[in-house]
Design an enzyme around this catalytic site. Structure first.
Site, short mmCIF file in Angstrom:
data_model
loop_
_atom_site.label_atom_id
_atom_site.label_comp_id
_atom_site.label_asym_id
_atom_site.label_seq_id
_atom_site.Cartn_x
_atom_site.Cartn_y
_atom_site.Cartn_z
N CYS A 111 -1.79 -6.76 6.50
CA CYS A 111 -1.20 -8.04 6.06
C CYS A 111 -0.37 -8.75 7.13
O CYS A 111 -0.72 -9.85 7.55
CB CYS A 111 -0.37 -7.83 4.80
SG CYS A 111 -1.39 -7.44 3.37
N GLU A 159 0.85 -1.19 0.00
CA GLU A 159 0.00 0.00 0.00
C GLU A 159 0.89 1.24 0.00
O GLU A 159 1.95 1.26 0.61
CB GLU A 159 -0.91 0.01 1.23
CG GLU A 159 -2.01 -1.01 1.11
CD GLU A 159 -2.90 -1.07 2.34
OE1 GLU A 159 -2.97 -0.09 3.10
OE2 GLU A 159 -3.53 -2.12 2.54
N1 LIG Z 1 -3.74 -4.53 1.20
C1 LIG Z 1 -2.56 -5.01 0.84
O1 LIG Z 1 -1.53 -4.32 0.89
C2 LIG Z 1 -2.44 -6.43 0.33
C3 LIG Z 1 -1.25 -6.85 -0.29
C4 LIG Z 1 -1.16 -8.15 -0.75
C5 LIG Z 1 -2.21 -9.03 -0.56
N2 LIG Z 1 -3.34 -8.59 0.07
C6 LIG Z 1 -4.46 -9.54 0.23
O2 LIG Z 1 -5.43 -9.22 -0.78
C7 LIG Z 1 -6.75 -9.45 -0.26
C8 LIG Z 1 -7.57 -8.18 -0.36
O3 LIG Z 1 -6.96 -7.20 0.46
P1 LIG Z 1 -7.46 -5.68 0.44
O4 LIG Z 1 -6.58 -4.93 1.38
O5 LIG Z 1 -7.58 -5.23 -0.97
O6 LIG Z 1 -8.92 -5.88 1.08
P2 LIG Z 1 -10.11 -4.83 1.23
O7 LIG Z 1 -10.85 -5.26 2.43
O8 LIG Z 1 -9.60 -3.44 1.12
O9 LIG Z 1 -11.02 -5.09 -0.07
C9 LIG Z 1 -11.82 -6.20 -0.26
C10 LIG Z 1 -13.06 -5.73 -1.00
O10 LIG Z 1 -13.81 -6.86 -1.46
C11 LIG Z 1 -15.19 -6.53 -1.41
N3 LIG Z 1 -15.95 -7.78 -1.47
C12 LIG Z 1 -15.98 -8.80 -0.58
N4 LIG Z 1 -16.77 -9.80 -1.03
C13 LIG Z 1 -17.25 -9.41 -2.23
C14 LIG Z 1 -18.11 -10.02 -3.20
N5 LIG Z 1 -18.62 -11.26 -3.01
N6 LIG Z 1 -18.42 -9.32 -4.31
C15 LIG Z 1 -17.92 -8.08 -4.52
N7 LIG Z 1 -17.10 -7.46 -3.65
C16 LIG Z 1 -16.76 -8.12 -2.52
C17 LIG Z 1 -15.30 -5.78 -0.11
O11 LIG Z 1 -16.49 -4.99 -0.06
C18 LIG Z 1 -14.04 -4.93 -0.13
O12 LIG Z 1 -14.26 -3.67 -0.74
C19 LIG Z 1 -6.57 -9.96 1.17
O13 LIG Z 1 -6.56 -11.37 1.17
C20 LIG Z 1 -5.19 -9.44 1.55
O14 LIG Z 1 -4.56 -10.23 2.51
C21 LIG Z 1 -3.48 -7.32 0.50
#
Ligand SMILES: NC(=O)c1ccc[n+]([C@@H]2O[C@H](COP(=O)([O-])OP(=O)(O)OC[C@H]3O[C@@H](n4cnc5c(N)ncnc54)[C@H](O)[C@@H]3O)[C@@H](O)[C@H]2O)c1
Length: 456
Positions: A255, A150
């Site tokens: 994370c 991020e």
């Molecule tokens: N944030 C990071 O820096 C990062 C980096 C690498 C990996 N990840 C991984 O990636 C994944 C996502 O992380 P994030 O930070 O983007 O999460 P987040 O919570 O910001 O976003 C997830 C989104 O998915 C939406 N959502 C959930 N179920 C849904 C559905 N059935 N239909 C439509 N929308 C739906 C939610 O409303 C939410 O907006 C996690 O597993 C996290 O561990 C995150």
């Protein structure tokens, strides 16, 4: 290619915009109504530098819908929904299961399901057994973990260190690799479970480096060494590298905390006690508590003491406050009766309605204020929890005049000029940093803190 992305979070939205700019016809599904509304205005629903511009440039190649079933036929559907911690620290896969179920129910035959969410090793195999295989529609499942950071997510999307593709079928792996055409990075092909493990092992090792250097910093304080020099000297060894050797109050964010817990849990349910990881998690927790202990000592107690906590975002460049060290420290201090004023230039707190405005009472004794000056005014101590440039480059002489004695600065990120602040008259405390004490500067006798009363 026709691509779908489920979940417009920090990962999904960057991926969707990046894929659209890479020439793929992309549609993103987001279930959260407020995020969806922002997206429809072509605005990112969270802070990620440059993302608004990417959304504009993606133009017609990126469309937005509210559910998977509105996506239409896709060659690949990427799942990027949240995987928060469950009650025991295991990965909570509720959103993942729901998304996979929706995709399996509605996707056209031959669609490749691409798992971007971080899911514990073994999950993909189980999802295939439970949902994908029984559908008998020629769907394939590929693990394609994401490593972006991020605040630097656009750069990381365009310049990944590697693209990991875990698949059982070669044609599905090919298709996923094709999503990244034009991006110059090595593609590592593995089986599904190994791809999942790569993501957890990488995060666990980074967290280990952080906890390790924090332990060394704590020891530096005891033996009179200086962590800045120690970390520099250690990092000059190319086998170790200089990254993730910044001592401080520990890691937070969306994370590392949840992923280390989930890996520890995965080990435990598989009958393995991952002792090193347990220690990494515990050291990280303790780094935050040390701040409370030090302030209790330096202020001669915490009740009715006025403390400013600067930084609620878990790191600079993001508005994300998930597992925020600053917020946890502020809540703990308030729980012990301190009057705590918190300030962050960007952080979004679910319970305070968004970025800074007028003061908001978050809980008894804990107020979010709208400026750095408001936070430090009359404060006896300041905790720097996030190394925002606004704090590093602040006019500390002016802040000194606004504060009240004994003017403690706890530099939780070792980001300030210790000698300069000490010379101004602050009682500067870093993590593992040796600073010549100002005269007459002995610690005050601590008040004892009853365990369990600190969490507001
Ligand atoms: N944030 C990071 O820096 C990062 C980096 C690498 C990996 N990840 C991984 O990636 C994944 C996502 O992380 P994030 O930070 O983007 O999460 P987040 O919570 O910001 O976003 C997830 C989104 O998915 C939406 N959502 C959930 N179920 C849904 C559905 N059935 N239909 C439509 N929308 C739906 C939610 O409303 C939410 O907006 C996690 O597993 C996290 O561990 C995150």
């Amino acid at each position: 290619m026709r691509v779908g992305v489920v979940g417009a979070g920090y990962v999904g939205l960057v991926a969707a915009a990046g894929l659209a700019l890479g020439g793929h016809q992309t549609v993103i599904a987001e279930a959260n109504p407020s995020r969806l509304a922002r997206l429809r205005e072509r605005r990112a629903p969270f802070l990620e530098p440059g993302l608004d511009e990417w959304l504009r440039r993606a133009g017609e190649r990126l469309s937005v819908v509210s559910s998977v079933r509105e996506m239409g036929p896709r060659d690949a559907i990427m799942i990027a929904v949240g995987t928060p911690s469950g009650v025991s620290g295991q990965g909570d896969l509720t959103q993942v299961r729901q998304a996979v179920e929706e995709v399996v129910r509605t996707a056209a035959p031959g669609t490749v399901i691409v798992m971007k969410s971080t899911v514990p090793p073994g999950t993909g195999r189980e999802l295939v057994r439970q949902y994908v295989a029984p559908a008998r529609r020629g769907l394939a499942y590929v693990s394609n973990p994401e490593f972006l950071r991020e605040g630097k997510a656009l750069h990381d999307w365009l310049h990944p260190d590697r693209i990991v593709v875990g698949a059982e079928e070669a044609w599905a792996a090919e298709r996923v690799a094709e999503l990244y055409r034009g991006i110059d990075a090595p593609v590592l092909r593995t089986d599904i479970t190994s791809a999942e493990m790569i993501k957890y092992a990488a995060n666990a090792l980074l967290a280990t480096k952080i906890s390790f250097i924090n332990e060394i910093a704590n020891l530096c304080e005891l033996v009179g060494a200086h962590i800045d020099d120690v970390a520099t000297g250690v990092g000059m060894d190319p086998r170790l590298g200089p990254h993730f050797l910044q001592a401080g109050i520990g890691y937070g964010g969306s994370c590392f905390p949840k992923d280390t817990r989930a890996l520890y849990f995965t080990a435990a349910v598989n009958g393995y006690a991952f002792e090193l990881l347990r220690a990494v998690i515990e050291v990280n927790r303790r780094q935050r508590i040390r701040v409370v202990h030090r302030l209790n000592t330096l202020l001669g107690g915490l009740a009715e003491r006025s403390v400013a906590v600067l930084g609620l975002a878990f790191k600079p460049g993001t508005d994300d406050t998930r597992e925020s060290p600053g917020l946890e420290i502020a809540r703990t201090l308030a729980g012990y009766g301190a009057k705590v004023q918190v300030y962050d230039p960007a952080a979004v707190l679910p319970d305070s309605g968004g970025p800074p405005g007028s003061p908001v009472v978050l809980s008894p004794g804990l107020v979010r204020v709208a400026s750095l000056e408001d936070a430090v005014r009359s404060a006896q101590a300041v905790v720097v929890a996030t190394e925002w440039p606004e704090f590093v480059e602040a006019d500390w002489e002016r802040l000194y005049r606004l504060m009240a004695a004994p003017r403690v600065v706890f530099d939780g990120r070792n980001c300030l000029d210790a000698a300069r602040l000490a010379a101004m008259g602050f009682r500067y405390v870093g993590v593992g940093r040796r600073v010549a004490p100002a005269t007459g500067d002995a610690d005050v006798a601590p008040a004892s803190l009853a365990e369990g009363t600190g969490g507001a």
